[in-house]
Design a protein around this motif. Structure first.
Motif, PDB file in Angstrom:
ATOM      1  N   ILE A 136      11.934  36.320  34.471  1.00 36.01           N
ATOM      2  CA  ILE A 136      11.593  36.704  33.186  1.00 36.01           C
ATOM      3  C   ILE A 136      12.486  36.590  32.257  1.00 36.01           C
ATOM      4  O   ILE A 136      13.701  36.916  32.329  1.00 36.01           O
ATOM      5  CB  ILE A 136      11.480  38.434  33.658  1.00 36.01           C
ATOM      6  N   HIS A 137      12.057  35.750  31.218  1.00 36.39           N
ATOM      7  CA  HIS A 137      12.883  35.434  30.098  1.00 36.39           C
ATOM      8  C   HIS A 137      12.757  36.448  29.101  1.00 36.39           C
ATOM      9  O   HIS A 137      11.609  36.993  28.758  1.00 36.39           O
ATOM     10  CB  HIS A 137      12.484  34.161  29.734  1.00 36.39           C
TER      11      HIS A 137
ATOM     12  N   HIS B 222       8.993  46.794  33.184  1.00 33.46           N
ATOM     13  CA  HIS B 222       8.374  45.280  33.005  1.00 33.46           C
ATOM     14  C   HIS B 222       8.744  44.430  33.884  1.00 33.46           C
ATOM     15  O   HIS B 222       8.211  43.683  34.830  1.00 33.46           O
ATOM     16  CB  HIS B 222       8.520  45.045  31.560  1.00 33.46           C
ATOM     17  N   PHE B 223      10.214  44.498  33.943  1.00 35.64           N
ATOM     18  CA  PHE B 223      10.953  43.464  34.837  1.00 35.64           C
ATOM     19  C   PHE B 223      10.352  43.527  36.346  1.00 35.64           C
ATOM     20  O   PHE B 223       9.938  42.439  36.703  1.00 35.64           O
ATOM     21  CB  PHE B 223      12.407  43.477  34.996  1.00 35.64           C
TER      22      PHE B 223
ATOM     23  N   ALA C 219      14.118  39.359  41.379  1.00 33.80           N
ATOM     24  CA  ALA C 219      14.098  38.609  40.046  1.00 33.80           C
ATOM     25  C   ALA C 219      15.419  38.152  39.283  1.00 33.80           C
ATOM     26  O   ALA C 219      16.315  38.559  39.596  1.00 33.80           O
ATOM     27  CB  ALA C 219      13.131  39.576  39.349  1.00 33.80           C
TER      28      ALA C 219
ATOM     29  N   VAL D 271      16.628  37.372  35.426  1.00 34.23           N
ATOM     30  CA  VAL D 271      16.466  37.709  33.890  1.00 34.23           C
ATOM     31  C   VAL D 271      17.284  36.676  33.306  1.00 34.23           C
ATOM     32  O   VAL D 271      18.511  36.516  33.424  1.00 34.23           O
ATOM     33  CB  VAL D 271      16.849  39.162  33.707  1.00 34.23           C
TER      34      VAL D 271
ATOM     35  N   ARG E 182      11.538  48.307  29.406  1.00 33.82           N
ATOM     36  CA  ARG E 182      11.871  46.889  29.915  1.00 33.82           C
ATOM     37  C   ARG E 182      12.215  46.747  31.587  1.00 33.82           C
ATOM     38  O   ARG E 182      11.507  45.992  32.070  1.00 33.82           O
ATOM     39  CB  ARG E 182      13.058  46.507  29.239  1.00 33.82           C
ATOM     40  N   ALA E 183      12.893  47.791  31.927  1.00 35.06           N
ATOM     41  CA  ALA E 183      12.988  47.719  33.376  1.00 35.06           C
ATOM     42  C   ALA E 183      11.768  47.839  34.201  1.00 35.06           C
ATOM     43  O   ALA E 183      11.646  47.129  35.293  1.00 35.06           O
ATOM     44  CB  ALA E 183      14.090  49.072  33.951  1.00 35.06           C
TER      45      ALA E 183
ATOM     46  N   GLN F  97       9.790  38.880  27.681  1.00 37.45           N
ATOM     47  CA  GLN F  97      10.180  40.187  26.922  1.00 37.45           C
ATOM     48  C   GLN F  97      10.517  39.653  25.625  1.00 37.45           C
ATOM     49  O   GLN F  97      11.379  38.743  25.443  1.00 37.45           O
ATOM     50  CB  GLN F  97      11.369  40.921  27.620  1.00 37.45           C
TER      51      GLN F  97
ATOM     52  N   ALA G 250       7.619  40.669  38.016  1.00 37.68           N
ATOM     53  CA  ALA G 250       7.900  40.194  39.304  1.00 37.68           C
ATOM     54  C   ALA G 250       6.935  40.293  40.328  1.00 37.68           C
ATOM     55  O   ALA G 250       6.804  39.283  41.373  1.00 37.68           O
ATOM     56  CB  ALA G 250       9.574  40.431  39.653  1.00 37.68           C
TER      57      ALA G 250
END
Length: 344
Positions: free
Chosen positions: A59-60, A330-331, A35, A37, A327-328, A108, A335
């Motif tokens: 993922i922005h 979600h990343f 992925a 970021v 957050r991790a 995010q 993806a």
């Protein structure tokens, strides 16, 4: 609060690599990545589209709403035409950002306002509250009990501010707030920590408002060994005069230390205060209203104690480790989900 440099040759737990400057080199480098970021910004537009076409999930992360960006421009000390040019650029940039939302695997959002702004376009947007305070450094019940004892002893109210001395942080409002407290006969101490281009103007404003006996300026200190312990031990109320809604980590970090916040009604502070059930919101730019609110709290200190507990409890659920883990996750999930949707 402190400036930290990280060098690639340090003994770090992860590798630090300089991002290739040329787009072609960057595309080559990320080919095969699990992925990517990035930051939701026009400068990332071509990279985002290239990743989309190559099946690489992006993922922005985003922070500022259009309203906040305009407020930040308004807070600068430049002429009208320069402000207008910047606003036109930002307006066009916002159109690009919304177009990019269709190419990303996930989004995010740092704070409530930007999440609310993009949720219609991305119902799956993830919201977080930036926080550098680890669980072990969050104020304990004993820390809060000591604060409550000090507040109930009728000692002078211990006010504090920490941040960069720049227009977007509204530091020149602070002496006016202090003047309002003096005029109301409030017994207080106000310590201001930080540095920046507005420092000379701040010193002059303190002198012009004749509050030198109550207000002192201090240099920035190390975040973990200085700032966090100071907040937990020696602060009753944080005064935030931010005239714009940047999702400052200050809010969650100060709450982590058991310090309630009185602040201007920018959209970021209103958002976190609503979620936390802690804090005291006053109209934007109204230093007199801020002083009146502090005077009310000085006479009703149980309100400060209750707000300290509420803020600490909220911030504990959004401490560094929990926020980082969410957050991790979600990343990874964004993806994975995006890849599944592409193979159907």
């Amino acid at each position: 609060m402190d400036h930290v440099e990280v060098h690639p040759d340090q003994n770090l737990r992860t590798r630090v690599e300089e991002r290739p400057k040329a787009l072609a080199d960057l595309i080559q480098r990320i080919t095969g990545a699990g992925a990517v970021v990035g930051f939701l910004d026009p400068s990332q537009a071509e990279l985002t589209r290239q990743c989309f076409s190559r099946g690489i999930p992006v993922i922005h992360v985003c922070e500022y709403t259009l309203k906040t960006e305009f407020q930040i421009i308004d807070a600068t000390r430049v002429n009208f035409l320069r402000k207008l040019r910047r606003k036109i650029w930002i307006w066009n940039a916002e159109r690009t950002r919304r177009e990019l939302l269709g190419f990303v695997a996930g989004l995010q959002c740092n704070g409530v306002p930007i999440h609310d702004a993009y949720r219609p376009n991305r119902p799956d947007a993830f919201v977080f509250f930036d926080n550098r305070v680890r669980r072990s450094d969050v104020a304990s019940d004993d820390d809060l009990a000591r604060k409550a004892e000090a507040l109930r002893s009728a000692k002078p109210l211990r006010l504090i501010f920490g941040g960069r001395f720049v227009p977007m942080k509204g530091v020149l409002h602070l002496p006016r707030v202090a003047r309002g407290l003096v005029d109301r006969g409030i017994n207080f101490q106000f310590r201001i920590y930080g540095s920046g281009p507005e420092e000379a103007r701040l010193v002059d404003a303190i002198r012009r408002n004749d509050v030198e006996d109550w207000v002192t300026i201090h240099q920035p200190m190390d975040f973990l060994s200085g700032w966090v312990p100071l907040l937990k031990r020696e602060a009753d109320l944080f005064v935030s005069c931010h005239p714009q809604g940047d999702p400052s980590s200050t809010y969650s970090e100060v709450m982590s230390c058991g310090v309630p916040i009185v602040g201007f009604a920018n959209e970021a502070f209103m958002g976190i205060a609503s979620h936390a059930g802690s804090g005291f919101v006053r109209p934007l730019g109204d230093a007199e209203s801020m002083a009146e609110q502090i005077a009310v709290l000085d006479r009703n200190r149980e309100m400060l104690i209750e707000s300290a507990y509420r803020g600490r409890n909220f911030a504990r659920e959004h401490c560094f480790e929990k926020t980082f883990k969410r957050r991790a996750q979600h990343f990874a999930e964004a993806a994975k989900s995006w890849r599944r949707s592409r193979t159907r």
